[in-house]
Design a protein around this motif. Structure first.
Motif, short mmCIF file in Angstrom:
data_model
loop_
_atom_site.label_atom_id
_atom_site.label_comp_id
_atom_site.label_asym_id
_atom_site.label_seq_id
_atom_site.Cartn_x
_atom_site.Cartn_y
_atom_site.Cartn_z
N THR A 251 -36.70 -22.23 11.65
CA THR A 251 -36.04 -23.51 11.92
C THR A 251 -36.63 -24.58 11.02
N LEU A 252 -35.78 -25.31 10.34
CA LEU A 252 -36.20 -26.41 9.46
C LEU A 252 -36.09 -27.72 10.22
N ILE A 253 -37.14 -28.52 10.15
CA ILE A 253 -37.16 -29.78 10.90
C ILE A 253 -37.47 -30.94 9.97
N GLY A 254 -37.13 -32.13 10.43
CA GLY A 254 -37.41 -33.33 9.67
C GLY A 254 -36.55 -34.47 10.17
N SER A 255 -36.79 -35.64 9.62
CA SER A 255 -36.00 -36.81 9.97
C SER A 255 -34.66 -36.77 9.25
N ASP A 256 -33.81 -37.72 9.57
CA ASP A 256 -32.52 -37.81 8.88
C ASP A 256 -32.72 -38.03 7.38
N ARG A 257 -33.77 -38.77 7.03
CA ARG A 257 -34.08 -39.03 5.62
C ARG A 257 -34.47 -37.76 4.89
N GLU A 258 -34.96 -36.76 5.63
CA GLU A 258 -35.41 -35.51 5.02
C GLU A 258 -34.34 -34.41 5.08
N ARG A 259 -33.15 -34.76 5.51
CA ARG A 259 -32.09 -33.77 5.65
C ARG A 259 -31.77 -33.08 4.33
N ALA A 260 -31.74 -33.84 3.23
CA ALA A 260 -31.40 -33.26 1.92
C ALA A 260 -32.41 -32.21 1.50
N VAL A 261 -33.69 -32.47 1.75
CA VAL A 261 -34.73 -31.49 1.43
C VAL A 261 -34.49 -30.20 2.22
N CYS A 262 -34.25 -30.36 3.50
CA CYS A 262 -34.03 -29.18 4.35
C CYS A 262 -32.72 -28.47 4.01
N ASP A 263 -31.71 -29.23 3.61
CA ASP A 263 -30.44 -28.61 3.18
C ASP A 263 -30.68 -27.67 2.01
N GLU A 264 -31.50 -28.11 1.06
CA GLU A 264 -31.74 -27.27 -0.11
C GLU A 264 -32.53 -26.02 0.26
N VAL A 265 -33.53 -26.17 1.12
CA VAL A 265 -34.30 -25.00 1.56
C VAL A 265 -33.38 -24.03 2.31
N ALA A 266 -32.51 -24.58 3.16
CA ALA A 266 -31.58 -23.73 3.91
C ALA A 266 -30.62 -23.00 2.98
N ARG A 267 -30.19 -23.67 1.93
CA ARG A 267 -29.29 -23.03 0.96
C ARG A 267 -29.98 -21.86 0.26
N LEU A 268 -31.28 -22.02 -0.03
CA LEU A 268 -32.04 -20.98 -0.71
C LEU A 268 -32.53 -19.89 0.24
N ALA A 269 -32.46 -20.16 1.54
CA ALA A 269 -32.90 -19.18 2.55
C ALA A 269 -31.81 -19.02 3.59
N PRO A 270 -30.74 -18.31 3.25
CA PRO A 270 -29.62 -18.14 4.20
C PRO A 270 -30.10 -17.55 5.52
N GLY A 271 -29.65 -18.15 6.60
CA GLY A 271 -30.07 -17.71 7.93
C GLY A 271 -31.03 -18.67 8.60
N ALA A 272 -31.68 -19.54 7.80
CA ALA A 272 -32.55 -20.55 8.39
C ALA A 272 -31.71 -21.58 9.11
N VAL A 273 -32.18 -22.03 10.26
CA VAL A 273 -31.47 -23.02 11.07
C VAL A 273 -31.99 -24.41 10.71
N ASN A 274 -31.10 -25.26 10.22
CA ASN A 274 -31.50 -26.59 9.78
C ASN A 274 -31.21 -27.61 10.87
N LEU A 275 -32.28 -28.15 11.47
CA LEU A 275 -32.14 -29.15 12.52
C LEU A 275 -32.62 -30.52 12.06
N ALA A 276 -32.82 -30.71 10.76
CA ALA A 276 -33.29 -32.00 10.26
C ALA A 276 -32.31 -33.10 10.62
N GLY A 277 -32.83 -34.18 11.19
CA GLY A 277 -31.99 -35.30 11.60
C GLY A 277 -31.27 -35.10 12.91
N GLU A 278 -31.46 -33.95 13.55
CA GLU A 278 -30.72 -33.62 14.78
C GLU A 278 -31.53 -33.86 16.04
#
Length: 388
Positions: A251-278
């Motif tokens: 699970t990827l976590i972070g603030s709404d400001r960090e969503r783009a960082v987590c989006d990129e990690v999620a794109r490179l690691a299919p299957g990771a759950v991105n909850l940044a900003g959520e």
């Protein structure tokens, strides 16, 4: 140190710690000791609005008071001054008899002084000779930027000063320097804080939605508040892919400001759950409390993981693990140990060394450290059973 401070029964106390999540978490042990020492006191906390949600559920705190320091980015407007005047009037109306300013900046000192409290405790001004207490060599750049005492003349606002025998201590121990002044207990640092049931319920709902409720959870926080503290996104993704293949949920976590960082990690690691900003901060704490292990930069989630008793592996570069690392977690930090590190530079454009302090920490080294901690945890029940 005046003996009367240790024996006085303060009835109205204001604690000032305005800043980031990690700094606020570092202050929890002071809060908990204050509440045990003064069980009937009004104990208020002055903090920035973004942190209030994490504090407002805490029964140790009587009132959470918000100060919007972001308004001061536009000092030519009247709003910051009007709001500051209102806040000062609000503080003065309470008639605090003790203010503890652990922020140590001009704006926090203004509120400490104008509160009218007869006892105002903070840190003393920086002193050059205190660097001589360090047994290790610190790069010159770090000396320029590192914390070394109350800043911006804030020490002029205080009546009493927290003893600082050396700079080579963790912020938690620095803040707990107030304990002997007030006769607080000398027990271990207590980071405990409540997580509201609503936050747990929200995370339970998310876990059910993503069908991860019973999985081994690896929480990763790729974001941070300085660009120089950010480890490579492809490296976070490599670690994520490794543990996804082993059946963990990442699970990827972070603030709404960090969503783009987590989006990129999620794109490179299919299957990771991105909850940044959520998630709110309380929901983030609820999520981290479920984690089998956390992988982070030097960031607020790292300190939340420590406060919640979760294992953590963190990558450090421009900051120092003694001054800012996970508290009392030997072996949790990985770094490249370059001669220029720590430097405390915040902007990549100012780094003359290609950000090698972070680039030279390999994903393989992080994977190995995580595996080691997971194996250690897995073997603990067996070791305990053998001892019985």
């Amino acid at each position: 140190m005046p003996d009367d401070l240790r024996s006085r029964d303060f009835r109205k106390i204001l604690l000032i710690k305005l800043s980031a999540v990690g700094d606020v978490v570092h202050t929890f042990p002071v809060l908990n000791k204050l509440r045990r020492r003064y069980p009937a006191a009004r104990l208020d906390w002055l903090v920035t609005p973004g942190i209030t949600e994490l504090l407002q559920h805490n029964p140790a705190i009587s009132n959470v008071i918000a100060f919007s320091r972001d308004e001061w980015s536009a000092p030519w407007r009247s709003t910051p001054y009007v709001n500051a005047a209102r806040l000062i009037a609000q503080l003065r109306a309470v008639e605090y008899d003790l203010v503890i300013d652990l922020q140590g900046q001009f704006r926090s000192a203004v509120f400490a002084f104008t509160s009218g409290a007869p006892v105002r405790i903070g840190f003393d001004k920086p002193r050059a000779d205190i660097w001589q207490t360090l047994a290790r060599k610190i790069p010159e750049e770090a000396r320029k930027h590192a914390w070394q005492g109350a800043r911006e003349g804030s020490w002029l606002a205080y009546t009493d000063y927290i003893a600082l025998p050396t700079l080579d201590i963790h912020p938690v121990e620095r803040y707990l320097g107030v304990a002997p002044m007030l006769g607080l207990d000398d027990g271990l640092a207590d980071f405990s804080f409540p997580i509201p049931q609503e936050a747990h319920a929200r995370i339970e709902a998310l876990a059910d939605y993503y069908e991860i409720a019973k999985a081994k959870l690896l929480v990763m926080a790729p974001g941070t508040n300085w660009e120089t503290k950010e480890w490579r996104r492809d490296a976070f993704a490599e670690v994520a892919r490794h543990f996804l293949q082993k059946g963990c949920v990442v699970t990827l976590i972070g603030s709404d400001r960090e969503r783009a960082v987590c989006d990129e990690v999620a794109r490179l690691a299919p299957g990771a759950v991105n909850l940044a900003g959520e998630t709110t901060l309380s929901e983030l704490a609820a999520l981290i409390s479920r984690a089998t292990l956390c992988v982070t930069n030097d960031s607020g989630p790292m300190h939340l993981a420590v406060a919640l008793g979760r294992p953590v592996v963190s990558v450090f570069g421009p900051t120092d693990q003694v001054w800012a690392g996970p508290y009392h977690r030997d072996g949790a930090v990985l770094r490249a140990d370059l001669p220029c590190s720590p430097c405390y530079l915040r902007e990549l454009r100012r780094c003359p060394h290609n950000h090698d302090c972070m680039k030279n920490v390999s994903a393989g080294a992080v994977i190995e450290r995580v595996e080691s901690l997971l194996n250690e945890r897995a073997n603990k029940p067996e070791a305990q059973a053998r001892r019985r």
